[in-house]
Design a protein around this motif. Structure first.
Motif, PDB file in Angstrom:
ATOM      1  N   LEU A 155      57.338  23.364  27.922  1.00  0.00           N
ATOM      2  CA  LEU A 155      55.914  23.587  27.673  1.00  0.00           C
ATOM      3  C   LEU A 155      55.769  24.414  26.409  1.00  0.00           C
ATOM      4  N   ASN A 156      55.030  23.883  25.446  1.00  0.00           N
ATOM      5  CA  ASN A 156      55.011  24.472  24.116  1.00  0.00           C
ATOM      6  C   ASN A 156      53.577  24.629  23.636  1.00  0.00           C
ATOM      7  N   PRO A 167      67.676  14.429  27.243  1.00  0.00           N
ATOM      8  CA  PRO A 167      66.636  14.501  26.212  1.00  0.00           C
ATOM      9  C   PRO A 167      65.750  15.731  26.394  1.00  0.00           C
ATOM     10  N   LEU A 168      65.119  16.156  25.313  1.00  0.00           N
ATOM     11  CA  LEU A 168      64.183  17.283  25.345  1.00  0.00           C
ATOM     12  C   LEU A 168      62.797  16.786  24.983  1.00  0.00           C
ATOM     13  N   ILE A 169      61.847  17.007  25.879  1.00  0.00           N
ATOM     14  CA  ILE A 169      60.452  16.631  25.635  1.00  0.00           C
ATOM     15  C   ILE A 169      59.662  17.908  25.387  1.00  0.00           C
ATOM     16  N   LEU A 170      59.036  18.005  24.227  1.00  0.00           N
ATOM     17  CA  LEU A 170      58.233  19.172  23.871  1.00  0.00           C
ATOM     18  C   LEU A 170      56.769  18.840  24.102  1.00  0.00           C
ATOM     19  N   MET A 171      56.174  19.475  25.086  1.00  0.00           N
ATOM     20  CA  MET A 171      54.775  19.218  25.412  1.00  0.00           C
ATOM     21  C   MET A 171      53.900  20.212  24.660  1.00  0.00           C
ATOM     22  N   LYS A 193      58.860  26.960  30.920  1.00  0.00           N
ATOM     23  CA  LYS A 193      57.844  27.557  30.063  1.00  0.00           C
ATOM     24  C   LYS A 193      58.442  27.870  28.691  1.00  0.00           C
ATOM     25  N   TYR A 194      57.560  27.965  27.723  1.00  0.00           N
ATOM     26  CA  TYR A 194      57.978  28.183  26.340  1.00  0.00           C
ATOM     27  C   TYR A 194      58.705  29.509  26.155  1.00  0.00           C
TER      28      TYR A 194
END
Length: 590
Positions: free
Chosen positions: A261-262, A306-310, A387-388
């Motif tokens: 979460l970004n 994989p990394l998903i940046l929301m 969380k970020y």
């Protein structure tokens, strides 16, 4: 009339005492004898067996166990359906094949038996409750193979081969009236336990009040989140170790995707851009850390996590620039922007959008961006949502393995608040939500497809079967919210390598020191200028700094140190000084 007499009279009114014509030898302990060619069942013994069964059910209900209610009598269908709805167990009215527990049995034979099951879970249950054991021998045999306890109604002609496998037999005539009475008792047993759980949760939340009588909002939200999202909390130490086989480890990790979460901006700390792009130590940012961590895991195990940046609209562009340098690295980075249709209106001066990330909205973003389906096609089964600002949110194969092996679909990581030093001390240990969530992707897809835009009104934890919590070590909860937190990770208490912070073994105290820096240190620029170098804090318990204070190089802090500059006075801490259990407000105090 006594209560006992009233209950016995109720039993008699249901004809529970009327058995079959022949009483098996093993059943005679429950009988008075026979009359008019019918076995008379002792109602007192029936009552004792009901109490024992309900006590067992209450113990399981207290632990949020899963129940399977089995019934083939169509006259009792509505009774069982109403019970399962009332107690919150999902009812599966579909026709099931034989061998539903052990995956054995003949479909042809099954169809001839016309079996109907009321299923509280698609997983192996913790208890099977059978309303008509006479016609449920296959279920009993299967439950015994899996060592699942059975609560069942037995009559005078129940064969020994069936009777001996029932953990809690209840001698009674399985008439519709008695089944209604029995289901009513089960319902009341569940409701009593559920009320106790709610009362314990309310009492626990009340205990989180701080010393000045005002309730800490963060603790309140955390306790509410933890209590409503999980059925059972298990200690991290009880999780089984993962296999040493590199092939099995790779297969395990290949089932995972990480979502970061970004959504937070760094303006509170004086940084113009996503907070994840602020420097933590030695030129490494929050974002660098998570990417380097996944890169290291992928390289070590040959897997593809994989990394998903929301992102939000205000962090998306800055994040895209920050990840450009990783385009050739061994990690798939998928930057997404949250669904614009679900944006929450904020004031233009608001700098923290991390709280806007509702996880239901996250599901919609995965679906609408076309990301969800490809993840499933790649064999991804779970997502880890972090969380970020949590530097301790690491990929943990032990937790992932436990979820897969036990077919758990939702897991919240919880940490003991007593482990986290803070401004207020609590007498009792409390569990708080770390923000790390593990969720099954197939259930996420089902949730989005079946609820569509209404998914935001659907209780998150109720969407998943067997929602659990894991009481994780404090090392998995390292929030980086302010320069006070940054101070710890830039000190000699931690070193950094390949995406991971490594704690200095010279520190004997398992807890991190409590750091409280005043508003003069709030902005990154001020923080950096006021420390020529971060002091050594290996033996520090707590540090409180207020006012116009400046630190030299090579300083060592031990025990409890308080430094308060008087108004209008600049207080400088000289190079190389050692401060141990000191309260300083003047240069002469050093």
């Amino acid at each position: 009339m006594t209560i006992h007499s009233a209950v016995i009279q109720k039993l008699l009114s249901t004809n529970a005492h009327l058995g079959k014509q022949v009483a098996a030898h093993h059943f005679k302990i429950y009988t008075y004898g026979a009359r008019n060619g019918m076995t008379i069942i002792d109602s007192d013994k029936t009552l004792i067996c009901i109490r024992n069964a309900c006590h067992f059910i209450s113990n399981l209900a207290r632990q949020n166990a899963k129940f399977l209610f089995v019934n083939t009598n169509s006259l009792c269908d509505e009774i069982v359906d109403q019970m399962t709805k009332r107690i919150g167990c999902g009812a599966d009215s579909s026709w099931k094949l034989g061998g539903f527990l052990t995956n054995s049995g003949s479909p042809k034979k099954f169809r001839s038996r016309n079996k109907k099951l009321h299923l509280g879970s698609t997983q192996p249950p913790d208890c099977v409750v059978i309303m008509d054991t006479e016609r449920k021998s296959s279920v009993i045999f299967e439950a015994e193979k899996l060592q699942i306890p059975i609560v069942g109604l037995v009559n005078s002609n129940t064969p020994w081969d069936i009777y001996k496998r029932i953990t809690y037999p209840i001698p009674a005539n399985d008439s519709v009236k008695f089944v209604y009475l029995f289901c009513n008792l089960i319902t009341k047993t569940f409701l009593v336990e559920q009320k106790k759980v709610e009362e314990r949760g309310t009492k626990q939340l009340r205990l989180t009040k701080t010393e000045n009588g005002e309730e800490s909002e963060n603790l309140k939200q955390s306790m509410m989140s933890s209590s409503k999202d999980v059925d059972l909390v298990i200690p991290y130490e009880s999780l089984a170790l993962t296999s040493d086989d590199p092939v099995e480890t790779k297969q395990l990790l290949d089932k995972l995707a990480v979502i970061k979460l970004n959504g937070a901006l760094g303006t509170k700390m004086g940084f113009n851009g996503p907070r994840s792009a602020t420097e933590v130590c030695n030129g490494v940012t929050y974002l660098d850390m998570i990417i380097n961590q996944i890169k290291s895991i992928n390289s070590k195990h040959g897997c593809n996590v994989p990394l998903i940046l929301m992102n939000t609209i205000r962090t998306h562009d800055g994040t895209m620039k920050a990840v450009e340098k990783f385009s050739l690295e061994n990690v798939d980075i998928l930057p997404l922007c949250q669904s614009r249709s679900h944006q929450v209106t904020r004031g233009k001066d608001s700098e923290d959008e991390s709280d806007l990330f509702d996880h239901r909205e996250l599901f919609l973003s995965l679906k609408s961006s076309g990301t969800l389906e490809p993840l499933l096609l790649q064999g991804k089964e779970y997502i880890l949502v972090v969380k970020y600002d949590n530097l301790g949110a690491l990929i943990d194969s032990k937790i992932l393995n436990h979820l897969i092996q036990n077919r758990i679909q939702y897991c919240a990581e919880l940490s003991e608040i007593a482990q986290m030093p803070g401004k207020h001390s609590l007498e009792k240990t409390k569990l708080v939500d770390t923000g790390n969530l593990w969720m099954n992707l197939k259930v996420v897809k089902r949730l989005v497809e079946t609820n569509g835009q209404n998914v935001e009104n659907y209780p998150l934890s109720k969407s998943f079967d067997r929602a659990i919590g894991v009481n994780v070590p404090h090392s998995r909860f390292q929030p980086m919210m302010s320069t006070s937190d940054l101070f710890i990770f830039q000190s000699d208490l931690y070193s950094y390598a390949e995406g991971f912070f490594i704690r200095n073994r010279a520190r004997t105290n398992s807890l991190n020191p409590c750091i409280e820096l005043g508003p003069e240190f709030e902005k990154l620029s001020d923080f950096r200028s006021r420390f020529k170098s971060i002091p050594s804090i290996i033996e520090l318990d707590s540090l409180k700094v207020m006012g116009d204070v400046w630190f030299g190089t090579g300083i060592t802090l031990k025990g409890k140190v308080t430094i308060t500059a008087k108004p209008g006075v600049k207080l400088e801490i000289p190079d190389g000084v050692v401060l141990e259990n000191k309260e300083i407000s003047d240069p002469s105090d050093i």
